[in-house]
Enzyme design. Structure first.
Site, PDB file in Angstrom:
ATOM      1  N   TYR A   1      65.246   4.886  22.293  1.00 27.72           N
ATOM      2  CA  TYR A   1      65.247   5.689  21.213  1.00 27.72           C
ATOM      3  C   TYR A   1      66.628   5.977  20.224  1.00 27.72           C
ATOM      4  O   TYR A   1      67.033   6.609  19.555  1.00 27.72           O
ATOM      5  CB  TYR A   1      64.745   7.161  21.433  1.00 27.72           C
ATOM      6  CG  TYR A   1      65.539   7.642  22.709  1.00 27.72           C
ATOM      7  CD1 TYR A   1      66.657   8.426  22.391  1.00 27.72           C
ATOM      8  CD2 TYR A   1      64.881   7.687  24.230  1.00 27.72           C
ATOM      9  CE1 TYR A   1      67.172   9.066  23.549  1.00 27.72           C
ATOM     10  CE2 TYR A   1      65.394   8.301  25.067  1.00 27.72           C
ATOM     11  CZ  TYR A   1      66.673   8.975  24.932  1.00 27.72           C
ATOM     12  OH  TYR A   1      67.356   9.690  25.853  1.00 27.72           O
TER      13      TYR A   1
ATOM     14  N   LYS B   1      73.935   8.524  22.324  1.00 29.32           N
ATOM     15  CA  LYS B   1      73.560   7.250  22.733  1.00 29.32           C
ATOM     16  C   LYS B   1      73.781   6.416  21.092  1.00 29.32           C
ATOM     17  O   LYS B   1      74.237   5.410  21.200  1.00 29.32           O
ATOM     18  CB  LYS B   1      72.353   6.878  23.192  1.00 29.32           C
ATOM     19  CG  LYS B   1      72.038   7.437  24.686  1.00 29.32           C
ATOM     20  CD  LYS B   1      72.512   6.469  25.418  1.00 29.32           C
ATOM     21  CE  LYS B   1      72.114   6.754  26.917  1.00 29.32           C
ATOM     22  NZ  LYS B   1      72.693   5.818  27.956  1.00 29.32           N
TER      23      LYS B   1
END
Ligand code: COA
Length: 280
Positions: free
Chosen positions: A148, A163
């Site tokens: 994601y 991330k």
């Protein structure tokens, strides 16, 4: 699939290697001849992984500490250098994550995940990058992201933000440090069962079943499917690949994207009716 001893001249600093995908990568890299230095918070899993590598004839050492603190990272990198004479490869694998409704998160909860994932990856990358640049030697960095990373995801906002930041760092430094022959890779894994991820991210058995059924391949990833890709990226075969992020999820994120993708659930009989109606 790979030549024996493919990673024989390599020394790899890998964060979070005591458990999960980090452990699987450490064992696979060591099997192909790499020397492994593990760095994570808890000593028992690190000791166990290092012992397993040695039992199989490989070389491994480790240091305990928290990637969130730059001075602790610096000391661990120093220890790795002393243990093996040099380090040429970094795998930023350590992560923190949990499911939570964002409105309930404390500032410290957000900071904990961003600290481990984004700041931790930065500290390790900078500590090793500085040494490689000073010595004039090449380096390889592999960042383990998440599927994601480009889309974001509900209920894991700190992880999604962190991330995405590591992906930005991957792409930025791929160019900035290319003149120093330091290359960057990223793997964005989808669902790979591990004790750490499953206990935090899979709320119930029923949800796990639903997740499997939703998956285009009706299964989760196997650890060796990730470790094989990681070996390839670290190997000399991938020297022309730089700054790319490979999503490794069996097509799961695309499954959620295409407007008509749910039609894979449509029974063949309904397709036949539609086709018959068209021919009339
Ligand atoms: N939901 C909401 N908040 C949570 C939480 C959860 N499930 N788990 C922890 N927190 C909050 C804590 O309450 C704390 O905030 P507070 O001080 O305001 O109360 C903050 O997060 C830090 O938690 P703490 O346990 O003190 O920090 P830590 O640094 O030891 O732990 C975590 C970091 C939270 C990421 C922890 O889950 C962890 O250690 N994870 C490591 C392994 C991991 O997550 N791997 C990823 C596998 S996918």
């Amino acid at each position: 699939m790979f030549a024996n001893r493919l990673l024989a001249d390599r020394t790899i600093f890998l964060t979070g290697g005591g458990t999960g995908l980090g452990r699987s990568m450490a064992l696979h890299f060591a099997e192909l001849g790499a020397r492994i230095f593990l760095f994570a918070r808890r000593e028992p899993p690190l000791r166990e992984t290092a012992e397993e590598i040695r039992r199989r004839g490989g070389q491994a050492a480790y240091a305990t500490g928290d990637v969130r603190h730059p001075e602790v990272v610096e000391a661990a990198v120093e220890a790795a250098w002393n243990a093996f004479g040099r380090v040429d490869t970094l795998v930023n694998n350590a992560a923190g994550n949990f499911l939570a409704r964002t409105e309930t998160l404390s500032a410290n909860a957000f900071a904990a995940v961003v600290g481990i994932v984004l700041h931790g990856s930065f500290h390790c990358t900078q500590a090793l990058g500085r040494r490689w640049i000073a010595a004039g030697t090449p380096g390889v960095v592999l960042n383990i992201l998440t599927s994601y990373v480009e889309t974001g995801s509900a209920y894991v906002v700190p992880s999604a933000c962190a991330k995405a930041g590591v992906l930005a760092m991957t792409r930025s430094l791929a160019i900035e440090w290319a003149p120093y022959r330091i290359r960057f890779h990223a793997i964005a894994p989808g669902p790979f069962p591990t004790e750490g991820a499953w206990s935090r991210l899979m709320p119930t058995r029923e949800f796990e079943e639903r997740a499997r059924n939703f998956h285009p391949l009706k299964r989760f990833g196997r650890h060796e499917e990730l470790t094989h890709l990681a070996v390839y990226l670290l190997s000399p075969m991938a020297e022309y690949l730089n700054g790319e992020c490979i999503i490794l999820d069996g097509g799961l994120w695309l499954r959620g994207a295409g407007q008509f993708n749910a039609l894979t659930e449509l029974p063949a009989a309904v397709w036949q009716q539609l086709e018959a109606a068209r021919k009339k």
